[in-house]
Design an enzyme around this catalytic site. Structure first.
Site, mmCIF file in Angstrom:
data_model
loop_
_atom_site.group_PDB
_atom_site.id
_atom_site.type_symbol
_atom_site.label_atom_id
_atom_site.label_comp_id
_atom_site.label_asym_id
_atom_site.label_seq_id
_atom_site.Cartn_x
_atom_site.Cartn_y
_atom_site.Cartn_z
ATOM 1 N N THR A 231 33.471 28.283 31.953
ATOM 2 C CA THR A 231 33.837 28.901 33.228
ATOM 3 C C THR A 231 32.792 29.900 33.678
ATOM 4 O OG1 THR A 231 36.167 28.630 32.645
ATOM 5 C CG2 THR A 231 35.662 30.177 34.413
ATOM 6 N N TYR B 61 36.551 25.926 19.394
ATOM 7 C CA TYR B 61 36.971 25.386 20.697
ATOM 8 C C TYR B 61 36.917 23.865 20.653
ATOM 9 C CZ TYR B 61 36.675 24.819 25.864
ATOM 10 O OH TYR B 61 36.864 24.459 27.176
ATOM 11 N N LYS C 104 40.941 27.331 20.114
ATOM 12 C CA LYS C 104 41.251 27.049 21.509
ATOM 13 C C LYS C 104 41.378 25.543 21.613
ATOM 14 C CE LYS C 104 39.526 27.267 26.261
ATOM 15 N NZ LYS C 104 38.393 27.608 27.159
ATOM 16 N N ILE D 280 43.746 30.839 26.694
ATOM 17 C CA ILE D 280 42.421 31.215 27.178
ATOM 18 C C ILE D 280 42.295 30.552 28.535
ATOM 19 C CG2 ILE D 280 39.933 31.083 26.794
ATOM 20 C CD1 ILE D 280 40.498 31.131 23.797
#
Length: 352
Positions: free
Chosen positions: A95, A181, A209, A248
């Site tokens: 992001t 992740y 995540k 998240i």
């Protein structure tokens, strides 16, 4: 006999001949290229402090018209997250467009965030890479500038074997608190549960995540592994029905207060349903295209895009204005009226 530099034999094989070249024997100095030895990195963050986080924002990186970071706008974004109860930020994640940064930019932004906000909010630096060497180097630097935890993805694009994946994570886990992740839609390769269970033996694994879905989340939470949902559209059910610690989030860039209510204040399917149109809009195109467009139309960042990202089409930009009105402008960050930007309002930068 050899010379001091070990390159020429001083004894010729025949009278009148030039000395014979001999290849030098290299002196091996391990890790001499690194700024410090991995075992010298000292991180003072307790891994339990990371495990306790519930709402973490994958923070946006705003730009100036010449493509450099707009640190004033960035600081404002982080402040608004803190004011509405966000407990941590991912710096330079997908992001935040870490993939479009040089490592110098990346580490600078982590250090800047720590310097400005590290006493009030947890700073998690995305120092992962598909190159183990780069991941080790960046993670050393990230912890050296004070980040509280690292975010690590599995090697993407080139991918690797399961054994290689385990070796990759083992190369960075010893440095400090780490979130792994898993997002196969971006990496092209799932991290199998037995890899996570293997990594969980390391006391520095803060958690995962997870973007595969709630069945996978529950598989981990049932064995005591901390998990954050990586999917905003599933995070309510992940939190309240499947044991996730929290989320998240991308959406919390825009509505941190409502996301806090969703994650902290008990099961609320009505609020969840109310937020789904915004979440679906945000992910109509690959993240962070929707978020970048939304923040520009809210007037909290300049409408500057680093290519290859470009704004959403005009129809989708108009749709966002309606979504804001339905949810209430007061629930979104910033104070300016939301507006529909024209194509000519955006600056697209390929070289910066």
């Amino acid at each position: 006999m050899t010379s001091a530099i070990g390159c020429w034999s001083l004894k010729a094989t025949h009278p009148g001949q030039m000395p014979k070249w001999r290849s030098p024997i290299a002196e091996l100095i391990p890790n001499v290229h690194l700024p410090m030895r991995s075992y010298e990195v000292k991180n003072r963050t307790n891994v339990d402090d990371i495990k306790s986080l519930r709402l973490i924002t994958a923070i946006k990186t705003p730009y100036l018209p010449d493509g450099r970071f707009d640190l004033e706008a960035y600081d404002t974004l982080v402040n608004m997250q803190m004011e509405d109860g966000v407990e941590g930020v991912i710096v330079g994640g997908t992001t935040g467009e870490g993939q479009l940064m040089s490592w110098d930019e990346h580490i600078m932004l982590i250090g800047h965030t720590v310097n400005c906000f590290g006493g009030s909010i947890k700073i998690i630096g995305n120092t992962g890479s598909n190159s183990t060497r780069e991941a080790i180097h960046a993670t050393e630097q990230g912890f050296a500038v004070g980040m509280h935890a690292a975010l690590h993805i599995n090697p993407y694009y080139g991918k690797t074997s399961i054994e290689g994946m385990i070796s990759h994570f083992n190369g960075v886990l010893h440095m400090g608190p780490t979130i792994i992740y898993n997002v196969p839609s971006r990496t092209g390769q799932d991290i199998p549960p037995h890899v996570i269970h293997s990594m969980a033996q390391n006391p520095n694994l803060a958690g995962v995540k997870e973007c595969v879905g709630n069945d996978r989340i529950e598989l981990y939470t049932n064995t005591g592994i901390v998990v954050w949902s990586g999917n905003d559209d599933q995070c309510h059910d992940s939190r309240w029905d499947h044991g996730a610690a929290g989320v998240i989030s991308v959406t919390s860039n825009l509505i941190p207060g409502l996301m806090k209510e969703l994650i902290f204040e008990g099961k609320n399917p009505t609020l969840n349903s109310k937020l789904l149109p915004l979440i679906e809009w945000l992910f109509h195109e690959p993240n962070p295209i929707g978020l970048n467009t939304a923040l520009a139309q809210l007037g909290v960042v300049r409408p500057v895009f680093r290519l290859p990202y470009v704004p959403l089409q005009f129809e989708k930009r108009a749709e966002f204005v309606n979504i804001v009105k339905e949810l209430g402008r007061e629930n979104f960050i910033g104070e300016k009226d939301v507006q529909i930007l024209d194509d000519d309002d955006f600056i697209l930068i390929g070289r910066y």
